[in-house]
Design an enzyme around this catalytic site. Structure first.
Site, PDB file in Angstrom:
ATOM      1  CB  SER B  37      26.926  -2.511  38.085  1.00 59.70           C
ATOM      2  OG  SER B  37      26.452  -3.128  36.901  1.00 59.70           O
ATOM      3  CG  ASP B 269      18.723  -4.753  36.796  1.00 57.53           C
ATOM      4  OD1 ASP B 269      18.336  -5.920  37.563  1.00 57.53           O
ATOM      5  OD2 ASP B 269      19.253  -5.033  35.742  1.00 57.53           O
ATOM      6  CG  ASP B 304      21.644  -2.716  30.506  1.00 58.44           C
ATOM      7  OD1 ASP B 304      21.427  -2.633  29.490  1.00 58.44           O
ATOM      8  OD2 ASP B 304      21.864  -3.884  31.093  1.00 58.44           O
TER       9      ASP B 304
END
Lengths: 326, 326, 326, 326, 326, 326
Positions: B37, B269, B304
């Site tokens: 995500s 990510d 994150d």
């Protein structure tokens, strides 16, 4: 040698501040919450020697739980540490009328759910203890927990302890039938039982006035004392609190407290602590006087744990006015 | 019609502030964190149309996760909602030299671990998409997740999408052998793969310089591009970041960034997001330029999720001095 | 029966967050801080049975102090409760180069300053104990505290305990001459002594290398072991930490730790805890290995108290890299 | 294709916590607040597809606003981004009896005040939409905003949408005469109108009971439905809420909710959301049932935005007691 | 040249947030609190020129106190700075029914307790001043403070100032007999006196209705005006507030305010500020109108200090409804 | 009679904590920030009598600004209060390498931008003052502000004050040509000027070493002293600070400070405060010694305002080591 020994799960409690809904949380206040440890804390704070037995994973979160219990002087040496399982978590959302407060449990797979009947050597723990206490949550956690609870109650009885049992029915954990069956198994060992009319309705289908239900419970089960706590909510943030108890056909009625609720979680366990303390150091009358004061005070500060002293309790019993104390 | 579709778990991330240890926490900062995500968010923030697919329980915590992803414009319409399972949780403790940061996962029994290969109808989702991305975490969550991942990769390939795979080995979830076996299954479908030398050592036993490993991976697997991210920690709170990539025997080297780390979680990510964006809208060279800038920036703010714009990325590529921008 | 018993004052510590100066404070973080209780906590957390003895007023602030110590498993049953006196307070301002950190003490009239030599019945407390520890702060609090300290040391010796003494010179509390005189009185009873070169210079006027000073101390006083802790500040927020010890003419040198300092207060006491644990369960070499790891870790999280486990210590001794642990 | 499209300004909302006055603020809680976006959020959370149209500066604050709207699934693709203008700000001070709450607007020169009638291409946005909603705030922002609002309403009508209009009179933005003139222009296009008796008194000089005013409005303007929301404040922090609506000469009365107010801002917009949802998926009766529940719930958590689900609404309609839900 | 000069102690006020008990505090909100400085602040905020005289240690905490007073425009140039003594501290725990709020004073040894009668040169300070104010706390701090207070009152009288005295009896500081004796000494100099029936009962043993007590005080002491403030607590968090005053045999009655209490500390001092302002710029009737409004408002925001403007006061006198002000 | 009078805008400063990006803010820390008021505060804290002149809206935010200035003893009696205009706001995002810090100004339409040359009666303010100070920001705010600045400078000169001018070029407010033109107008009145090489390059196109630029400035403009501040950023969070000054062909060099930056905003204004204080109470050498110490310290705590005492400055000049001060 302990005065009181309790057994049960304690979870990490995560609650957003300022009436935020869980979905809008930016921070959680982190505390520990569990019925039987809260009761042990209350008893220790009033001056008896208390131990709390449980099972926790050997990690920072497990240590967090133990710290928050022994911070109040409760002995936690008999907690079983394990590499398996997790710390149960519950999420608490504070309500305001007309939105009621809400708890989301995330306790599946907790370390204590793997507790077995043989895992704890009760003899040295219970030796010389005056009372063993647990609640209906503990046997509901898993099949092996139910066995471990029944074992503990039996050992307590055998060791000459009184046994106290808080019905504490949790419909998310088991059915009313299961709860009833388990309670039928332990009832002969139980000396003092406390509950609410909501729970007795759900588990035993008993209805009537508080007094009638107390009577019925007393008649149905061979317990010495039945105490019923009565919270009458006016709004989500205000209520009254009182209790009644029946012992040997005598009915005792507690004082009615008007509450401006800050955090009601743990008030039942505070009642139990006060009640057991009063009962052990006096009688049922002292028990409900202490129990009601402890429960009323618990509504007024955050967290499950009861930050109360005997001085605070006596102030309430005497009647404290609303002025500032300097 | 999406440019990029990703599949994976997103958890509740709970982290005490101010370098407190987990055991001493009084509050947790609450955010959402998940590899795929975060990548979808990064891609959406750079301007492509991204969707994230997952499975979540239909409760406030599940909604919390989805909110924090769609807040950035990522489409979450294809998330599967369920009555079962829980939201995975991870606890993050920030370190400071010589104490390293630490993560405790509490993700067992999460809703997505019950995902099955048949549960998602990929055709409408992938129709017209340019790229599908997932990481080695998704198949590691459960056996059925592994099947669902393989199915998704196949469907993506069949739909004419490029497939991107981040090796992301998590030793707490499965063994290196299991990871290797799974990757062997998907590798033929994978177009771009990114990883670290730590992970390639653990999963494939490959050693050597970064360039050698990139070459070996490229030779072993029939992928178009291999990217390796290189974080060289000096202390717990400082490091350098760069990356290399190999495509058709050509080696690309990224710029080296000096980092004052605020929160390093999610930087891999962010790299993937920047890399895929650059690759899809340009080429491998643009990919690592964007990927490195995205990753470097991610180290500098909490959470994150990558709160970065293309303007921020271009500033870094151009070279931003340390003065205040007014 | 305790392994280690310590005696000393613990104060309320009030510190503004985020490098705010005291004068600009809007909130204070509230913790408990005291040299000897921190040492007791460290020892208990490593696994020995520790008790901390002190004197506190019977009010919420006194209970706060005791709670924060027994939270870690330290026994506080022998704390003397009084209606008189106050809880000492210290205000801590965190610095950043070139502004150094600063402490303002407000400890005058604290309950413990009224402690008398007869007030504590040491025999039952020290029975079977392996070691008694206090620091130079305790006798400096008042004349009666000095007498009580000397009495405690004598009783410890008589009970067959080893005695540990941390020189801990506080110029705000007494003069170097007074400190020297007091130490001369206790030195014959002391087995292990730890200090810094700053303190030995101020109290004894000793100068030289760390090794030379350790040697001189060892020669001057009939102690078994002298340990010297060495913090070498680079900037206000970075430093190195190590220690040396001398026992029977053998010099031991600790590992040098690079520190990114979050909160350095209490690191000396953490060293003492690690050192005494290592020494009691092994030898001087183990002592400084444990002591240095404990002290290095203490710099990395907020508060005086050392939230460290033996696992953390072993990770540091083995050498932990700066990567995140998952 | 959207079910509902709304148009209006959303501001940065800055509010000190804990009943602090603005002048004593040390921190502000930062959220987004705007009448029409709150309505869009409420509708989207209940399950319809909603889009919100506005104009914002292309900077972090503009992105902040959009993030907080799309976090709830509202489509924000048609927001106009600009280099000019600023994000409007409003400062909110929470009151407690006898001090009422207070808002200070700082919205002059906001990006949306430069919106022109030609700037938005409404056809693709409104194609297939069932309802367009705006409030009296939008035309009040500037002359060009008034034109843009009239244009939008006309286009909505032309596209076959129902039009909803919340009178929302803001005396700081324009005079009652201006508001009346503008409303006279749009009234023929409006299908459902909602307002309060305070606003109808100020704008139209209408007085009487709620029912009389609803009737007068219905008679004066050719709208299908008039809804009047009724907040009856008892103290600053308690009130009752209900509503009435008139459609084709039939009067509907909502349920009366007792409120313990946490934050009343945005409750009118929550009513509108619930009302429009109920009206579109049912009828006026369902509309006010949903509207009142939504509004009542909005008073119980912080922020303008309505963190409510259909399940919460149904609980309120059914009647939820004040006990904790586990 | 000042309109009003006040003399007294101001302390650091430390209060845990969110109804936490002191024992469970994790942070304290830090403000300054003192009766006479709060009165000076209120008077300055209403528009007169006020000075506050005190004695403080020359350290960050002393400066903190002065900053928080002069932030409101009060002149602090005549504060005596010293190397000795400490800043007094008080700890405040907020209650909720049935638990009342509680204050723990830690003010012994404060710098002002060393104030002597000769230490302040009153002539230049009082020159041209209209009124001097102090309270019964100041002489209670120490014997030398009592002398300094009597001296100040005499000098004020001699300088042609009116003298205002708030009885403010603090049983923790001195006995009722001591308070009575001191008041007997100053009473001839006092023009306006304000108090509560609780204090007049404790100090003078006077009982009766508020009106009777006001009359008795007026008869007993040769003061021009007696004002009695009347807080009637319903619960810990709700009350009513009003006051009465007697001047030359005429009785004035204030308006009754319904209060939702956020923080009641300092409301008496706010009354005094409003009363003195109204009295000096008008008459006794204006005095109690302003005093009651000031006091009522003070209950609604945190801190001792009164963040109120004359506009706020006039709004209350006029009668402000509970709706939000935009 | 003031020693120093300054003129300029002060804004509300809103900054998210913990290195959060503006877009991810949940709370803002609220302080006041403005170049000339910060300088006045620094001068007042060092012991001279300072006044700050400005124009503010008569609302809680305007009062907030004034409070935060007079909290430090600066006189604010000459601030012009208005019903029109707003409080300027600036948003501050703290960076960490490689992301630099960022300021977003939202100051358009602020009350001070409506200041006219006739609005302030300078004679009584400047009577007897030793120095008047303003910066290049003030004339840049609006055409009328430019006129008011020129008027103020002339009046200061006429009143016999020295004039100090900080070039402070803000490219968002006006062009370099406009800045240059304005400075050409005031330069004849200016006695001491301070700036940076970045600003001299942008405004005057001057390049060269710091010494060369100082010389050129001195030659070009008929000022007595030119001071150049030199911040050499190593990373976003570390830098060195020093300054040079030229007076009558003599070059003075400041000490170089190593900085661990907490908040660099306002450090230039702190330099100016220290410099002017040192210059007025001594000479240029003392000026840069004080200025550099003030500026270096300002980097180490949050906020624009300089919470420093002369004792702190002397500690830095003497050289303070990195150890904790007890």
């Amino acid at each position: 040698m302990y005065d009181v020994v309790t057994l049960g799960e304690t979870m990490l409690r995560l609650a957003p501040p300022n009436f935020e809904r869980l979905e809008q949380a930016r921070t959680f206040d982190v505390t520990a919450g569990g019925s039987e440890s809260s009761t042990a804390v209350g008893i220790a704070r009033l001056g008896l020697k208390a131990a709390w037995v449980s099972k926790l994973p050997d990690n920072p979160l497990g240590r967090f739980i133990v710290n928050k219990i022994r911070e109040h002087g409760v002995d936690t040496l008999h907690v079983v540490w394990t590499k398996d399982g997790r710390v149960g978590v519950y999420f608490l959302e504070f309500g305001s009328s007309p939105r009621s407060s809400q708890v989301i449990y995330d306790r599946k797979g907790s370390a204590i759910s793997t507790l077995t009947a043989d895992e704890i050597d009760w003899k040295p723990i219970l030796k010389g203890a005056r009372l063993f206490h647990t609640s209906g949550i503990t046997p509901a956690l898993s099949k092996s927990c139910a066995e471990a609870t029944i074992k503990a109650v039996s050992e307590a009885k055998a060791a000459g302890c009184k046994v106290s049992f808080d019905l504490n029915y949790r419909s998310k954990l088991w059915s009313a039938a299961e709860a009833k069956a388990c309670f039928s198994e332990v009832r002969k060992q139980v000396n003092t039982m406390n509950t609410t009319i909501e729970d007795t309705w759900q588990v035993f289908g008993m209805s009537g006035t508080h007094e009638e239900i107390a009577g019925k419970l007393k008649d149905t089960f061979p317990v010495d004392v039945v105490a019923i706590t009565i919270r009458d909510p006016r709004t989500v943030r205000t209520a009254t609190w009182t209790s009644i108890a029946v012992e040997a056909n005598r009915l005792y009625k507690g004082k009615v407290y008007e509450l401006e609720i800050v955090d009601r979680v743990g008030s039942g366990d505070s009642f139990t602590a006060g009640f057991l303390y009063g009962y052990l150091t006096g009688n049922v009358e002292k028990g409900i006087a202490y129990g009601d004061a402890m429960a009323a005070l618990k509504h007024t500060f955050p967290g499950d744990i009861t930050w109360v002293t005997e001085g605070d309790v006596l102030d309430q019993i005497k009647g404290q006015d609303a002025r500032i104390r300097r």
